[in-house]
Design a protein around this motif. Structure first.
Motif, short mmCIF file in Angstrom:
data_model
loop_
_atom_site.label_atom_id
_atom_site.label_comp_id
_atom_site.label_asym_id
_atom_site.label_seq_id
_atom_site.Cartn_x
_atom_site.Cartn_y
_atom_site.Cartn_z
N TYR A 331 0.72 -1.27 0.05
CA TYR A 331 -0.06 0.04 -0.03
C TYR A 331 1.05 1.32 -0.09
O TYR A 331 0.66 2.31 -0.68
N LEU A 332 2.01 1.33 0.93
CA LEU A 332 2.72 2.26 0.96
C LEU A 332 3.60 2.54 -0.24
O LEU A 332 3.83 3.85 -0.79
N GLU A 333 4.11 1.52 -1.08
CA GLU A 333 4.78 1.51 -2.30
C GLU A 333 3.97 2.26 -3.45
O GLU A 333 4.25 3.04 -4.09
N LEU A 334 2.68 1.98 -3.12
CA LEU A 334 1.49 2.53 -4.44
C LEU A 334 1.28 3.78 -4.02
O LEU A 334 1.26 4.73 -4.97
N THR A 335 1.02 4.26 -2.85
CA THR A 335 0.90 5.80 -2.61
C THR A 335 2.15 6.53 -2.77
O THR A 335 2.00 7.65 -3.23
N GLY A 336 3.21 6.06 -2.52
CA GLY A 336 4.70 6.51 -2.83
C GLY A 336 4.68 6.99 -4.43
O GLY A 336 5.06 8.17 -4.82
N LYS A 337 4.24 5.97 -5.12
CA LYS A 337 4.17 5.96 -6.56
C LYS A 337 3.27 7.10 -6.96
O LYS A 337 3.48 7.86 -7.87
N LEU A 338 2.05 7.18 -6.41
CA LEU A 338 1.03 8.03 -6.51
C LEU A 338 1.62 9.61 -6.56
O LEU A 338 1.33 10.35 -7.21
N ARG A 339 2.15 9.84 -5.37
CA ARG A 339 2.74 10.92 -4.97
C ARG A 339 3.86 11.56 -5.94
O ARG A 339 3.87 12.59 -6.18
N ARG A 340 4.72 10.52 -6.33
CA ARG A 340 5.93 10.92 -7.15
C ARG A 340 5.27 11.14 -8.63
O ARG A 340 5.82 12.24 -9.08
#
Ligand code: SAH
Ligand code: SF4
Ligand code: F3S
Length: 486
Positions: A331-340
């Motif tokens: 989940y954190l990887e996904l939100t990190g990618k979204l923010r980037r």
């Protein structure tokens, strides 16, 4: 011609001396006309128009269903009202948490009293709660004054059911277990002239272990892109500039269609519709959110930079028992990618506190995700036991006082972070879609930014439904005060 006018013309052409046609939606149109005839007789008898009220509980799916139910009532000749004392009352119910259920029973008692004073009153119940057998049993036993009950799968048949209820004194009950049918082209009475929900799929196949939705909404079914596009084109012709695409898990859109289409591809088609300004969607399940979708959002001029991405819990151990099919790390990887990829994206979420077996350590994991993701806002729910779901029979239910304490701590954190996130736009000038005159101060209008934040600013009714550039002068926590820039 407006959609409703077009409908009236179609109804005009129907001959009621012919039998009701077997195919849909023609059959329902026949029943709308039949209902109109019955309502007209009754209204002449009473010497006044008949009124109808639809009250909605629950989510945006239900809101959209209610617009369709209102459209049918209007076609049948009822005058729509918000008055509790109408001649026809329809409650479109929700059962996602127990308190949604309790609210309906509470109000039903009150309606029973009103019906004693107005013998012409008819009471109907539909929606998710009616898909539960024990609910229908209880209503049959304890609320005998109810005239009509139907479920979520046969809403399109409402005109036909209405005619049965008008012609019968007994309680009419029609509940289907599931359906693979999608009936297009029924009328709808929209709440807003300039924005609308649009169903892109129905049902859910995910069976999260706490959730009753798959049991009451049935299996996942996607509408065909051509039907969705045609509906949106019609809405745009009718003045709509913003659509909210609705599904329990929009990221799995298209999987059961003969010609497979991904959600990202559907969005690209919708983007091409001229005159449409904003596209929103909900809900996204983290397990199915594709890179393709992120890419389409990033390059789109119309898709709002807001993503509702339910977390439910930050503990990988609990997520597994919840059957969510992702871990905290994923989940954190996904939100990190979204923010980037989309730096100005606003992220919101749903979180459940007190799922069976939740320990303080599990809860700390949830707080950790909230801090790391820094949500713009979050809906926080106390776990509610839903009969028939796997979680309801788990033995280690969490005591109420422990849940309450965790819930308060979570809410404090969510609000603190939300306030800080909201304030980042201070001083910018951004487009606001004006929704209505401010309820407290009529010199102000209220609208929403692309990221869903509310903005109030001086204006008038001529701005409603328009996109206006607003300078965001003052952040008040979860909303802004601004000034129109000309
Ligand atoms: N399909 C959407 C959610 C629909 S229900 C999704 O998967 O995200 C909306 C929210 O209600 C859920 O996200 C969840 O947080 C909450 N919810 C569902 N069942 C619940 C239950 N039994 N108790 C408490 N909250 C629940
Ligand atoms: Fe419920 Fe899960 Fe389906 Fe959402 S995805 S509706 S939470 S079962
Ligand atoms: Fe409630 Fe049904 Fe929506 S249970 S949340 S109204 S899908």
């Amino acid at each position: 011609m407006s959609a409703l006018k077009e409908y009236e013309a179609q109804l005009e052409a129907i001959d009621l001396t012919d039998p009701a046609p077997p195919q849909e939606p023609e059959r329902q149109r026949w029943f709308m006309k039949k209902a109109a005839e019955l309502i007209k007789e009754k209204s002449q008898e009473l010497g006044r128009p008949l009124t109808a009220r639809v009250k909605t509980f629950g989510c945006q799916m239900n809101e959209r269903d209610s617009e369709k139910l209102r459209g049918i009532l209007e076609a049948a000749g009822y005058v729509l009202t918000e008055e509790e004392n109408a001649d026809f009352i329809l409650y479109n119910t929700c059962t996602v948490r127990e308190n949604a259920n309790l609210k309906v029973y509470g109000r039903l008692g009150y309606l029973g009293g009103l019906k004693k004073q107005n013998p012409h009153m008819m009471i109907a119940l539909c929606g998710c709660m009616m898909q539960e057998a024990e609910v229908v049993d209880k209503i049959q036993k304890s609320y005998r004054f109810v005239d009509l009950i139907f479920g979520t799968h046969n809403i399109y048949k409402f005109a036909e059911l209405l005619v049965s209820a008008l012609q019968n004194d007994r309680m009419i009950i029609d509940i289907w277990k599931d359906t693979d049918k999608i009936v297009e082209d029924l009328p709808a009475r929209r709440t807003y002239s300039f924005k609308s929900g649009v169903n892109i799929m129905f049902g859910c196949n995910n069976f999260c272990s706490y959730c009753i939705v798959p049991y009451v909404r049935g299996r996942e079914r996607s509408r065909r892109p051509i039907d969705i596009i045609r509906e949106i084109e019609g809405l745009v012709k009718d003045g709509v500039v913003e659509v909210m695409l609705l599904g329990q898990n929009v990221n799995s859109y298209g999987k059961n269609l003969e010609e497979r289409v991904s959600f990202a591809q559907l969005l690209q088609e919708i983007e091409k519709i001229q005159g449409l300004e904003r596209i929103r969607f909900m809900t996204s399940h983290p397990k199915d959110l594709s890179d393709e979708l992120i890419d389409v959002m990033k390059h789109s001029k119309k898709i709002c930079h807001h993503l509702h991405l339910p977390l439910q819990s930050g503990s990988s151990r609990l997520l597994k028992i919840m059957n969510r099919k992702y871990t905290k790390e994923q989940y954190l990887e996904l939100t990190g990618k979204l923010r980037r990829e989309i730096p100005d994206l606003s992220l919101t979420t749903d979180i459940i506190v007190g799922f069976p077996g939740e320990t303080e350590e599990d809860f700390q994991e949830t707080l950790d995700v909230v801090k790391k993701v820094a949500y713009d806002s979050a809906f926080t729910f106390i776990y509610s036991k839903r009969t028939g779901t796997p979680a309801a029979v788990m033995e280690n239910q969490v005591p109420e006082d422990v849940i309450k304490d965790r819930f308060d701590r979570l809410l404090t954190l969510v609000q603190e972070i939300g306030r800080e996130r909201s304030s980042r736009l201070q001083g910018q000038t951004l487009p606001v879609l004006v929704e209505h005159i401010n309820e407290q101060d009529e010199t102000l209008v209220t609208g929403r930014l692309d990221n869903n934040l509310v903005v109030h600013f001086p204006g008038d009714a001529s701005m409603i439904g328009k996109l206006i550039n607003v300078h965001l002068t003052d952040c008040k926590g979860f909303y802004y005060i601004g000034e129109a820039v000309r």
